[in-house]
Design a protein around this motif. Structure first.
Motif, PDB file in Angstrom:
ATOM      1  N   ILE A 189       0.501   7.925   8.489  1.00  0.00           N
ATOM      2  CA  ILE A 189      -0.252   6.761   8.960  1.00  0.00           C
ATOM      3  C   ILE A 189       0.185   5.511   8.200  1.00  0.00           C
ATOM      4  O   ILE A 189       0.331   4.430   8.779  1.00  0.00           O
ATOM      5  CB  ILE A 189      -1.764   6.999   8.809  1.00  0.00           C
ATOM      6  CG1 ILE A 189      -2.224   8.132   9.736  1.00  0.00           C
ATOM      7  CG2 ILE A 189      -2.548   5.728   9.118  1.00  0.00           C
ATOM      8  CD1 ILE A 189      -3.675   8.521   9.556  1.00  0.00           C
ATOM      9  N   ARG A 190       0.427   5.648   6.881  1.00  0.00           N
ATOM     10  CA  ARG A 190       0.891   4.503   6.089  1.00  0.00           C
ATOM     11  C   ARG A 190       2.226   3.986   6.620  1.00  0.00           C
ATOM     12  O   ARG A 190       2.442   2.766   6.719  1.00  0.00           O
ATOM     13  CB  ARG A 190       1.040   4.892   4.623  1.00  0.00           C
ATOM     14  CG  ARG A 190       1.385   3.702   3.718  1.00  0.00           C
ATOM     15  CD  ARG A 190       2.100   4.136   2.472  1.00  0.00           C
ATOM     16  NE  ARG A 190       3.402   4.721   2.785  1.00  0.00           N
ATOM     17  CZ  ARG A 190       4.492   4.032   3.093  1.00  0.00           C
ATOM     18  NH1 ARG A 190       4.444   2.708   3.187  1.00  0.00           N
ATOM     19  NH2 ARG A 190       5.627   4.648   3.359  1.00  0.00           N
ATOM     20  N   GLU A 212       1.495   2.080   9.768  1.00  0.00           N
ATOM     21  CA  GLU A 212       0.826   0.812   9.492  1.00  0.00           C
ATOM     22  C   GLU A 212       1.725  -0.165   8.736  1.00  0.00           C
ATOM     23  O   GLU A 212       1.454  -1.362   8.716  1.00  0.00           O
ATOM     24  CB  GLU A 212      -0.452   1.060   8.686  1.00  0.00           C
ATOM     25  CG  GLU A 212      -1.645   1.440   9.533  1.00  0.00           C
ATOM     26  CD  GLU A 212      -2.037   0.318  10.483  1.00  0.00           C
ATOM     27  OE1 GLU A 212      -1.958  -0.861  10.097  1.00  0.00           O
ATOM     28  OE2 GLU A 212      -2.413   0.617  11.618  1.00  0.00           O
ATOM     29  N   TRP A 254      -2.828   5.462  -0.569  1.00  0.00           N
ATOM     30  CA  TRP A 254      -2.436   4.104  -0.168  1.00  0.00           C
ATOM     31  C   TRP A 254      -2.466   3.102  -1.312  1.00  0.00           C
ATOM     32  O   TRP A 254      -1.674   2.176  -1.337  1.00  0.00           O
ATOM     33  CB  TRP A 254      -3.343   3.601   0.950  1.00  0.00           C
ATOM     34  CG  TRP A 254      -3.116   4.289   2.262  1.00  0.00           C
ATOM     35  CD1 TRP A 254      -2.210   5.289   2.522  1.00  0.00           C
ATOM     36  CD2 TRP A 254      -3.799   4.041   3.491  1.00  0.00           C
ATOM     37  NE1 TRP A 254      -2.299   5.674   3.832  1.00  0.00           N
ATOM     38  CE2 TRP A 254      -3.254   4.927   4.461  1.00  0.00           C
ATOM     39  CE3 TRP A 254      -4.803   3.163   3.870  1.00  0.00           C
ATOM     40  CZ2 TRP A 254      -3.691   4.949   5.777  1.00  0.00           C
ATOM     41  CZ3 TRP A 254      -5.251   3.180   5.189  1.00  0.00           C
ATOM     42  CH2 TRP A 254      -4.699   4.070   6.126  1.00  0.00           C
ATOM     43  N   GLU A 288      -8.884   4.726   8.995  1.00  0.00           N
ATOM     44  CA  GLU A 288      -9.077   3.418   9.616  1.00  0.00           C
ATOM     45  C   GLU A 288     -10.309   2.703   9.058  1.00  0.00           C
ATOM     46  O   GLU A 288     -10.324   1.474   8.954  1.00  0.00           O
ATOM     47  CB  GLU A 288      -9.152   3.565  11.126  1.00  0.00           C
ATOM     48  CG  GLU A 288      -7.812   3.959  11.731  1.00  0.00           C
ATOM     49  CD  GLU A 288      -7.813   3.917  13.246  1.00  0.00           C
ATOM     50  OE1 GLU A 288      -8.904   3.935  13.844  1.00  0.00           O
ATOM     51  OE2 GLU A 288      -6.718   3.880  13.819  1.00  0.00           O
ATOM     52  N   LEU A 332      -9.049   1.226   5.833  1.00  0.00           N
ATOM     53  CA  LEU A 332      -8.230   0.055   6.117  1.00  0.00           C
ATOM     54  C   LEU A 332      -9.102  -1.114   6.569  1.00  0.00           C
ATOM     55  O   LEU A 332      -8.856  -2.277   6.191  1.00  0.00           O
ATOM     56  CB  LEU A 332      -7.206   0.398   7.196  1.00  0.00           C
ATOM     57  CG  LEU A 332      -6.237  -0.720   7.612  1.00  0.00           C
ATOM     58  CD1 LEU A 332      -5.482  -1.262   6.415  1.00  0.00           C
ATOM     59  CD2 LEU A 332      -5.276  -0.199   8.673  1.00  0.00           C
ATOM     60  N   PRO A 369      -9.089  -2.408  12.653  1.00  0.00           N
ATOM     61  CA  PRO A 369      -7.679  -2.016  12.742  1.00  0.00           C
ATOM     62  C   PRO A 369      -7.489  -0.763  13.588  1.00  0.00           C
ATOM     63  O   PRO A 369      -8.416   0.008  13.814  1.00  0.00           O
ATOM     64  CB  PRO A 369      -7.294  -1.744  11.290  1.00  0.00           C
ATOM     65  CG  PRO A 369      -8.578  -1.289  10.664  1.00  0.00           C
ATOM     66  CD  PRO A 369      -9.664  -2.075  11.345  1.00  0.00           C
ATOM     67  N   SER A 370      -6.268  -0.563  14.043  1.00  0.00           N
ATOM     68  CA  SER A 370      -5.916   0.619  14.813  1.00  0.00           C
ATOM     69  C   SER A 370      -4.426   0.877  14.659  1.00  0.00           C
ATOM     70  O   SER A 370      -3.622  -0.064  14.660  1.00  0.00           O
ATOM     71  CB  SER A 370      -6.258   0.430  16.295  1.00  0.00           C
ATOM     72  OG  SER A 370      -5.697   1.472  17.074  1.00  0.00           O
ATOM     73  N   ILE A 371      -4.047   2.141  14.536  1.00  0.00           N
ATOM     74  CA  ILE A 371      -2.625   2.462  14.446  1.00  0.00           C
ATOM     75  C   ILE A 371      -1.961   2.357  15.814  1.00  0.00           C
ATOM     76  O   ILE A 371      -0.749   2.506  15.921  1.00  0.00           O
ATOM     77  CB  ILE A 371      -2.389   3.868  13.867  1.00  0.00           C
ATOM     78  CG1 ILE A 371      -2.909   4.942  14.831  1.00  0.00           C
ATOM     79  CG2 ILE A 371      -3.008   4.018  12.507  1.00  0.00           C
ATOM     80  CD1 ILE A 371      -2.497   6.336  14.439  1.00  0.00           C
ATOM     81  N   ALA A 382       1.018  -4.224  11.704  1.00  0.00           N
ATOM     82  CA  ALA A 382       1.209  -3.577  10.402  1.00  0.00           C
ATOM     83  C   ALA A 382       0.197  -4.133   9.402  1.00  0.00           C
ATOM     84  O   ALA A 382       0.545  -4.888   8.485  1.00  0.00           O
ATOM     85  CB  ALA A 382       2.641  -3.783   9.919  1.00  0.00           C
ATOM     86  N   ASP A 383      -1.071  -3.772   9.571  1.00  0.00           N
ATOM     87  CA  ASP A 383      -2.126  -4.328   8.721  1.00  0.00           C
ATOM     88  C   ASP A 383      -1.957  -3.932   7.267  1.00  0.00           C
ATOM     89  O   ASP A 383      -2.157  -4.747   6.363  1.00  0.00           O
ATOM     90  CB  ASP A 383      -3.494  -3.859   9.228  1.00  0.00           C
ATOM     91  CG  ASP A 383      -3.874  -4.498  10.559  1.00  0.00           C
ATOM     92  OD1 ASP A 383      -3.844  -5.737  10.647  1.00  0.00           O
ATOM     93  OD2 ASP A 383      -4.181  -3.757  11.505  1.00  0.00           O
ATOM     94  N   LEU A 384      -1.604  -2.698   7.007  1.00  0.00           N
ATOM     95  CA  LEU A 384      -1.478  -2.228   5.641  1.00  0.00           C
ATOM     96  C   LEU A 384      -0.341  -2.944   4.918  1.00  0.00           C
ATOM     97  O   LEU A 384      -0.468  -3.329   3.764  1.00  0.00           O
ATOM     98  CB  LEU A 384      -1.256  -0.713   5.624  1.00  0.00           C
ATOM     99  CG  LEU A 384      -1.418  -0.019   4.261  1.00  0.00           C
ATOM    100  CD1 LEU A 384      -2.815  -0.250   3.709  1.00  0.00           C
ATOM    101  CD2 LEU A 384      -1.156   1.473   4.396  1.00  0.00           C
TER     102      LEU A 384
END
Length: 316
Positions: free
Chosen positions: A83-84, A87, A183, A267, A270, A298-300, A305-307
Motif C-alpha cells: 500500500i505504501r 500511495e 510507514w 486508510e 493516512l 484518502p483512497s489507494i 500519492a498522499d503518503l
C-alpha cells in the motif's frame, strides 16, 4: 475508499475494485491462510490432546496462536508495504515488500507476542462461556468437517459473537500500530502510542469501520453458512468436490475480510496524517482545527500519492 458507503455490500464492491486494480494486495493474506489452515486441521483432527495435561494443552494452544499472530503480522506488514508503494506513486513489487517486511516483523515481535497473549486469553474466556455440541467433536475427518472447521462454522451464541468481536477489535488496533511501524518507522513504544491515539481520536470512524468490515465478513460467509445449515438440517449429502470448492471459497473470503480490515485501518491512519497536516495549517492561519470529516478522505484508488506528499511536506 469508504466515502459514501452505507452497507457492507458497498464496502465489498469497493474492495473488489481495489483488488482488480492491484491483485497483488491479496497475495500476502492468501499465503497467511495457506500457512495457518494445515495447523488448524492438524490440531483439530489429528493432534491427540488427551495425551497431555491441561497445562501442556494450554501451551500447545498458545504456541499455535502465536504462530497465527506471527503469520498474520507478517502478511499485514507485507500488505502495508505494498500500500505504501502505491500511495508513493510506485509500482507495487511483492519481492521488495517481503524484504522490507522481514526486519519490521522482528521489530514488531513484542507487539505480536502481546497480541498472541491477549488472543489466547480471549480464547480461554470464550471456551469457558461456550461449549461445542457433542457431534462437533466426533473426530470424523472428511472434506465436510475440514470445510466447517476452516470456515469457523459453529452454533451461533451471544458469547461467541461477543468474544469474536472483542478479538476483532484488538486485531484492528494492532493493524493500526503496524501502520505506524511500517510507514513512520516508529519504534515499538511510539508505534503503540500512535496506533492507540488514532483509534481514540477518531473513535467514531473506527467503530464505523469495525461495523462495516464485520457486516461485509458476514455477507462473505453467508454462502458456506447456508450450505452447512442445509446439510445439517435437511441431511442433504453432497459430494467431496463441493466441500473442496467450499474450502477454496473460505480461503478467499477470509483473506478478503482481513484485507478489508487492514485496508480500512491503513486508510484511517493516512486520513489521520492528513488531518494532522490540516490542523497544523489551521493553527498557522489562526483558524479553528477542522473535523476529520472536513479533510479529504484518502483512497489507494484515486491515484493521488498522499503518503509521498505528506513525507515531502514533513521534510520541508
Amino acid at each position: 475508499m469508504f466515502a459514501g458507503i452505507v452497507s457492507g455490500s458497498g464496502l465489498l464492491r469497493r474492495a473488489a475494485f481495489a483488488l482488480i486494480k492491484h491483485p497483488l494486495l491479496l497475495v500476502p493474506l492468501l499465503f497467511c491462510w495457506l500457512s495457518c489452515a494445515p495447523v488448524i486441521i492438524y490440531l483439530q483432527f489429528y493432534f491427540d490432546w488427551h495425551r497431555y495435561s491441561q497445562g501442556q494443552q494450554w501451551l500447545v494452544a498458545f504456541l499455535a496462536i502465536l504462530f497465527f499472530s506471527l503469520m498474520l503480522s507478517f502478511a499485514s506488514l507485507i500488505l502495508l508495504e505494498l500500500i505504501r508503494q502505491i500511495e508513493a506513486g510506485e509500482r507495487p513489487r511483492l519481492a521488495m515488500a517481503v524484504g522490507k517486511a522481514l526486519p519490521c516483523l522482528l521489530e514488531a515481535l513484542p507487539i505480536t507476542v502481546v497480541w498472541a497473549l491477549i488472543w489466547f486469553i480471549i480464547m480461554l474466556l470464550s471456551c469457558l462461556f461456550h461449549r461445542r455440541d457433542a457431534d462437533s467433536e466426533d473426530g470424523v475427518v472428511n472434506a465436510e468437517a475440514i470445510a466447517e472447521s476452516l470456515a469457523g462454522y459453529e452454533t451461533a451464541s451471544v458469547s461467541v459473537s461477543f468474544f469474536a468481536a472483542l478479538n476483532k477489535g484488538v486485531r484492528m488496533v494492532v493493524f493500526l500500530i503496524f501502520v505506524a511501524m511500517s510507514w513512520e518507522h516508529s519504534d515499538v513504544s511510539r508505534a503503540v502510542r500512535r496506533g492507540l491515539a488514532v483509534a481514540r481520536t477518531h473513535d467514531k470512524a473506527f467503530v464505523v469501520g469495525f461495523l462495516l468490515t464485520e457486516l461485509t465478513a458476514i455477507l462473505l460467509f453467508i454462502p458456506p453458512s447456508i450450505l452447512f445449515v442445509v446439510h445439517h438440517k435437511v441431511g442433504l449429502e453432497l459430494p467431496d468436490w463441493v466441500w473442496l470448492l467450499t474450502i477454496l471459497y473460505c480461503a478467499v473470503a477470509w483473506s478478503l475480510s482481513m484485507f478489508l480490515e487492514q485496508l480500512f485501518t491503513a486508510e484511517l491512519y493516512l486520513w489521520h496524517l492528513m488531518w494532522e497536516e490540516a490542523c497544523t495549517q489551521a493553527a498557522l492561519d489562526d483558524q479553528p482545527a477542522p473535523a476529520l470529516s472536513e479533510v479529504r478522505r484518502p483512497s489507494i484508488l484515486d491515484d493521488i500519492a498522499d503518503l509521498s506528499r505528506l513525507a515531502v511536506n514533513s521534510a520541508q
